[in-house]
Design an enzyme around this catalytic site. Structure first.
Site, PDB file in Angstrom:
ATOM      1  N   TYR A 119      44.460  37.791  36.779  1.00 60.52           N
ATOM      2  CA  TYR A 119      45.854  37.427  36.465  1.00 60.52           C
ATOM      3  C   TYR A 119      46.559  38.611  35.830  1.00 60.52           C
ATOM      4  O   TYR A 119      45.925  39.541  35.330  1.00 60.52           O
ATOM      5  CB  TYR A 119      45.902  36.210  35.538  1.00 60.52           C
ATOM      6  N   CYS A 120      47.892  38.557  35.862  1.00 62.57           N
ATOM      7  CA  CYS A 120      48.701  39.563  35.173  1.00 62.57           C
ATOM      8  C   CYS A 120      50.012  38.885  34.746  1.00 62.57           C
ATOM      9  O   CYS A 120      50.106  37.661  34.761  1.00 62.57           O
ATOM     10  CB  CYS A 120      48.950  40.783  36.063  1.00 62.57           C
ATOM     11  N   THR A 121      51.018  39.660  34.372  1.00 60.44           N
ATOM     12  CA  THR A 121      52.247  39.096  33.801  1.00 60.44           C
ATOM     13  C   THR A 121      52.999  38.211  34.786  1.00 60.44           C
ATOM     14  O   THR A 121      53.290  37.050  34.500  1.00 60.44           O
ATOM     15  CB  THR A 121      53.191  40.231  33.341  1.00 60.44           C
TER      16      THR A 121
END
Ligand SMILES: [Zn+2]
Ligand SMILES: [Zn+2]
Length: 343
Positions: free
Chosen positions: A198-200
């Site tokens: 996951y990321c922003t």
């Protein structure tokens, strides 16, 4: 035709105050082959400037990455324009949870080589061969699977103030560094484990998932729309929130609170704290975590030295900075020996 900003940040802030209208902060991205990025860039600027759009938008041959704000009452016009562009029709827009009318103060649409500085040679692998996209519910389910390794694809100063329960949070300054470190850490599990990332806002995982598939990982999954979209779904559907702390964002709000947990500490005294500041000494500008009491005591500076410099008249500060123009670049990534409690 005016293709660039006319107003300074201060003039713009004043106009926003005078207008007294609510603004929405929005982000979106799309990988798409754009034949002439400069022409596309000018088209966006000409259309969005009259809609009072402000923000930072990167256009490249590989697509578009946009973070922007606009008056809420112009949203439908803006959306209609996006829908008129074939590859942006019905695109998912990440809308910020905490509204801030001054999240951006200029409209900057820039042509870049890439929409994310990922340091990758895209000719090596098929960027369209991505991992499986998961919604919040599916993500939670896979996160709970003992056979899953969850990896935070962001940098150290981002994951420090908030991350998913049990996620690996590589201590890296750049996306490129994290790719190699994660691959080395997980090299024995390319086939038997689920790699969940996951990321922003999802954009970094678009590339990372394709990269890891190319590197031989068999079960690659990514959180669609990142933490921003996850939070929206959690709130809308009453799903259990597995994200602890704050989501770091790249405008002047610096972060959005996702859960009440405080997972980090003040870098100066060690107290529980998750408020990022930039050192008030303009020549330093170090990004670090500072509690209220240290903030007052240190006058928003990272060190005694910076505090002393910052107290000097502006002209003297400028004199001191001569020939040292790189100092803020060195410290930009939030690391410095003066921060005793930075892990
Ligand atoms: Zn403190
Ligand atoms: Zn400083």
């Amino acid at each position: 035709m005016q293709l660039y900003n006319k107003l300074s940040a201060e003039e713009r802030a004043q106009l926003i105050d005078e207008a007294g209208k609510d603004r929405l902060t929005i982000s979106f991205y799309q990988y798409h082959n754009i034949g002439n990025p400069q022409v596309f860039r000018d088209h966006l600027f000409i259309t969005w400037d009259p809609l009072e759009v402000l923000g930072r938008i990167y256009v490249a041959k590989e697509g578009i990455n946009a973070q922007l704000s606009l008056p809420a009452d112009r949203f439908h016009e803006f959306k209609a324009h996006l829908d008129s562009i074939s590859f942006l029709k019905d695109i998912r827009l990440n809308v910020a949870i905490e509204q801030d009318n001054k999240s951006f103060l200029k409209l900057k649409v820039k042509v870049r080589d890439k929409i994310v500085a990922d340091g990758l040679n895209d000719d090596l692998f098929d960027v369209t061969n991505k991992g499986v996209h998961l919604n919040a519910e599916e993500f939670n389910k896979l996160l709970a699977d003992p056979n899953t390794i969850c990896v935070d694809m962001r940098n150290h100063y981002e994951s420090e103030i908030g991350h998913f329960d049990g996620a690996l949070t590589p201590d890296v300054d750049t996306f490129r560094d994290s790719l190699d470190i994660i691959e080395a850490d997980l090299k024995d599990h390319k086939e038997d484990k689920n790699l969940l990332m996951y990321c922003t806002g999802g954009i970094r995982c678009e590339k990372a998932s394709a990269y890891y598939k190319y590197k031989g990982f068999k079960n690659v999954f990514q959180l669609e729309g990142g933490i921003i979209e996850y939070t929206r779904q959690v709130n809308e559907k009453g799903i259990e929130n597995k994200f602890k702390g704050k989501n770091f964002v790249f405008d002047h709000r610096k972060s959005e609170r996702i859960s009440e947990d405080v997972v980090s500490n003040c870098h100066q005294c060690g107290e529980s704290c998750d408020t990022h500041v930039n050192c008030a000494n303009e020549a330093c500008h170090l990004l670090f975590i500072q509690c209220d009491s240290c903030n007052k005591k240190m006058e928003e500076c990272c060190s005694v030295e910076c505090k002393e410099i910052n107290a000097l008249p502006y002209e003297e500060q400028k004199e001191l900075r001569k020939g040292k123009s790189n100092s803020n670049k060195i410290f930009k990534k939030g690391r410095s020996e003066v921060l005793k409690f930075k892990k």
